[in-house]
Design a protein around this motif. Sequence first.
Motif, PDB file in Angstrom:
ATOM      1  N   LYS A   9      43.503   2.680 -14.028  1.00 25.06           N
ATOM      2  CA  LYS A   9      42.171   2.114 -13.796  1.00 25.06           C
ATOM      3  C   LYS A   9      42.194   1.156 -12.615  1.00 25.06           C
ATOM      4  CE  LYS A   9      38.400  -0.169 -16.254  1.00 25.06           C
ATOM      5  NZ  LYS A   9      37.963  -0.779 -17.546  1.00 25.06           N
ATOM      6  N   ARG A  10      43.271   0.389 -12.487  1.00 28.29           N
ATOM      7  CA  ARG A  10      43.384  -0.530 -11.355  1.00 28.29           C
ATOM      8  C   ARG A  10      43.435   0.212 -10.023  1.00 28.29           C
ATOM      9  NH1 ARG A  10      48.835  -3.854 -10.784  1.00 28.29           N
ATOM     10  NH2 ARG A  10      49.517  -1.690 -10.525  1.00 28.29           N
ATOM     11  N   LEU A  13      39.947   1.355  -9.037  1.00 28.67           N
ATOM     12  CA  LEU A  13      39.116   0.259  -8.540  1.00 28.67           C
ATOM     13  C   LEU A  13      39.548  -0.182  -7.148  1.00 28.67           C
ATOM     14  CD1 LEU A  13      38.674  -1.956 -11.721  1.00 28.67           C
ATOM     15  CD2 LEU A  13      37.024  -0.383 -10.702  1.00 28.67           C
ATOM     16  N   LYS A  66      38.132   2.284  -4.627  1.00 30.99           N
ATOM     17  CA  LYS A  66      36.686   2.072  -4.490  1.00 30.99           C
ATOM     18  C   LYS A  66      36.392   0.826  -3.670  1.00 30.99           C
ATOM     19  CE  LYS A  66      32.513   1.919  -7.343  1.00 30.99           C
ATOM     20  NZ  LYS A  66      31.977   1.923  -8.726  1.00 30.99           N
ATOM     21  N   LEU A  67      37.149  -0.221  -3.903  1.00 30.93           N
ATOM     22  CA  LEU A  67      36.969  -1.456  -3.149  1.00 30.93           C
ATOM     23  C   LEU A  67      37.286  -1.255  -1.678  1.00 30.93           C
ATOM     24  CD1 LEU A  67      36.469  -4.534  -3.143  1.00 30.93           C
ATOM     25  CD2 LEU A  67      38.893  -4.825  -3.685  1.00 30.93           C
ATOM     26  N   ARG A  81      28.606  -5.814  -5.240  1.00 30.30           N
ATOM     27  CA  ARG A  81      29.500  -4.793  -5.809  1.00 30.30           C
ATOM     28  C   ARG A  81      30.960  -5.137  -5.525  1.00 30.30           C
ATOM     29  NH1 ARG A  81      27.571   0.806  -3.551  1.00 30.30           N
ATOM     30  NH2 ARG A  81      29.357   1.473  -4.820  1.00 30.30           N
ATOM     31  N   ILE A  82      31.229  -5.621  -4.320  1.00 32.57           N
ATOM     32  CA  ILE A  82      32.613  -6.004  -3.984  1.00 32.57           C
ATOM     33  C   ILE A  82      33.069  -7.163  -4.869  1.00 32.57           C
ATOM     34  CG2 ILE A  82      34.052  -7.040  -2.186  1.00 32.57           C
ATOM     35  CD1 ILE A  82      32.524  -5.376  -0.158  1.00 32.57           C
ATOM     36  N   GLU A 111      32.019  -7.907  -7.816  1.00 31.23           N
ATOM     37  CA  GLU A 111      32.260  -7.408  -9.175  1.00 31.23           C
ATOM     38  C   GLU A 111      33.583  -6.654  -9.258  1.00 31.23           C
ATOM     39  OE1 GLU A 111      28.834  -5.069  -9.870  1.00 31.23           O
ATOM     40  OE2 GLU A 111      27.549  -6.780 -10.424  1.00 31.23           O
ATOM     41  N   LEU A 112      33.852  -5.862  -8.198  1.00 30.13           N
ATOM     42  CA  LEU A 112      35.111  -5.115  -8.198  1.00 30.13           C
ATOM     43  C   LEU A 112      36.321  -6.060  -8.119  1.00 30.13           C
ATOM     44  CD1 LEU A 112      34.299  -2.061  -5.903  1.00 30.13           C
ATOM     45  CD2 LEU A 112      34.859  -2.028  -8.330  1.00 30.13           C
ATOM     46  N   ASN A 113      36.207  -7.067  -7.276  1.00 25.60           N
ATOM     47  CA  ASN A 113      37.322  -8.034  -7.181  1.00 25.60           C
ATOM     48  C   ASN A 113      37.571  -8.731  -8.528  1.00 25.60           C
ATOM     49  OD1 ASN A 113      38.255  -7.806  -4.518  1.00 25.60           O
ATOM     50  ND2 ASN A 113      36.492  -8.951  -3.741  1.00 25.60           N
ATOM     51  N   SER A 155      36.784  -7.584 -11.462  1.00 28.57           N
ATOM     52  CA  SER A 155      37.318  -6.605 -12.426  1.00 28.57           C
ATOM     53  C   SER A 155      38.805  -6.359 -12.178  1.00 28.57           C
ATOM     54  CB  SER A 155      36.541  -5.288 -12.315  1.00 28.57           C
ATOM     55  OG  SER A 155      35.186  -5.478 -12.658  1.00 28.57           O
ATOM     56  N   ILE A 156      39.182  -6.258 -10.889  1.00 26.36           N
ATOM     57  CA  ILE A 156      40.595  -6.038 -10.561  1.00 26.36           C
ATOM     58  C   ILE A 156      41.432  -7.248 -10.985  1.00 26.36           C
ATOM     59  CG2 ILE A 156      42.220  -5.782  -8.641  1.00 26.36           C
ATOM     60  CD1 ILE A 156      40.026  -4.141  -7.223  1.00 26.36           C
TER      61      ILE A 156
END
Length: 420
Positions: A96-97, A100, A103-104, A260-261, A263-265, A267-268
């Motif tokens: 999953k990492r 992400l 995507k980032l 979005r970035i 949120e991705l950061n 989440s990571i």
Amino acid sequence: MRKVFSLVGIFLIGLVTLWLFYYFYRRYVYVITDDAFQMADVVSVSTQDISGKVIKLFKREYEPVKEGEPLFKVDDSIYRKDVDALKAKLESLKIKREELLRKLSRLKEQIPASVKINQENLKALEKKLQQLEHQKLLEKTNYETSVEKAKSEVRAAEKGVEAAEVSLDHWKNQYERYSRLYQRRVISREQFEEVELGYKEALHSFEAAKARLQVAKENLKSAKALKNRIEIVKKQQEELKNKIKSLREQIKISKADLKRIEELNYSIQQLEEEIKSTEHQLEKVRILLSHSLVKSPVKGFIAKKWKEEGDFVSPGLPVYSVYNPESSYVLAWVEEDKVRDIKVGSRVKAELETCKETFKGKVSSIGTSAGSIFSLIPRDTSQGEYTRVTQRIPVKIELEDVPLRCIKPGTNVTVYIEKR
């Protein structure tokens, strides 16, 4: 016939004289005691940090054992299942990492360079704001928890004082009643002292309960003072929000992408923390799994087997007792008036009852107190009831070249220590 009896009598008198001479000569040269025993350092072997059912015992009583040789095994099925589950979870988190991160990377390539700088600034400020929000929640939780805990401690302390006061009243009444009975010689002194001891303990408990109540009240005051921290964090949040509002006006065009970035950061970051936590858990479970096979810490013999296959064990409960014959020694108890005749290094002859053989050795240490001082019920001579009893001092003796067949810890020994 008279001459024969005379010769026999003279012969017997000579034998007795020689025996008496030998008897007193030995006591002149040696300090002799048969209050001595073989000893050895016995190690109790148990599980280190796991509990479970014993599924295999590898050694029987009195068998030899090598250092590091397996002694017993505890059921490890639960730990194996935990290892498999954590491995699967860790693999899923890493996949999953990676998704992400890919995507980032794509999103960052789409953002103009000018906006990227503002985005990074915004990200830093928002991250700091999140930290402050988290800090505020922590401070609030800490404040509420501390106050509630302090209140509970006050209530508990008040109940403790009430209970201690009730107990004190009870024991005080008992003490006064038994005091009158004792003065009239209706009860024995032992009965009176038992009640007196209970009264003193109740009084001590009452004073301790009052002290705990005072400490609990002080803790409550300290806990209420924690509210000021929450207000400080709120002010910091307000200042930071104003800065963020000003910066967002500059990046309205790419707000969605930046969000979005962000949120991705986040989440990571959360995934990284979870991966580290899972790896730490996996390492701990692997260590526990390795501890299910318990090995001997020393080389020697099994002195005692305390458990059987199928028994439940937990840390601290021995399964085997192991001793190393090389650590064997003789512990002799020497009368206090004879200890002055020996010193560390004095030569010794010791007769072991296990093999009826005599071995040489020397005194390695002399105790600094009598054995009676460690008695569970020491003598009380405060009432004048005193009978002099010769005390004994422990003396440790190291023997030389004792064969393995003669080493039996706990068996009797007669020692002859040369006087200095």
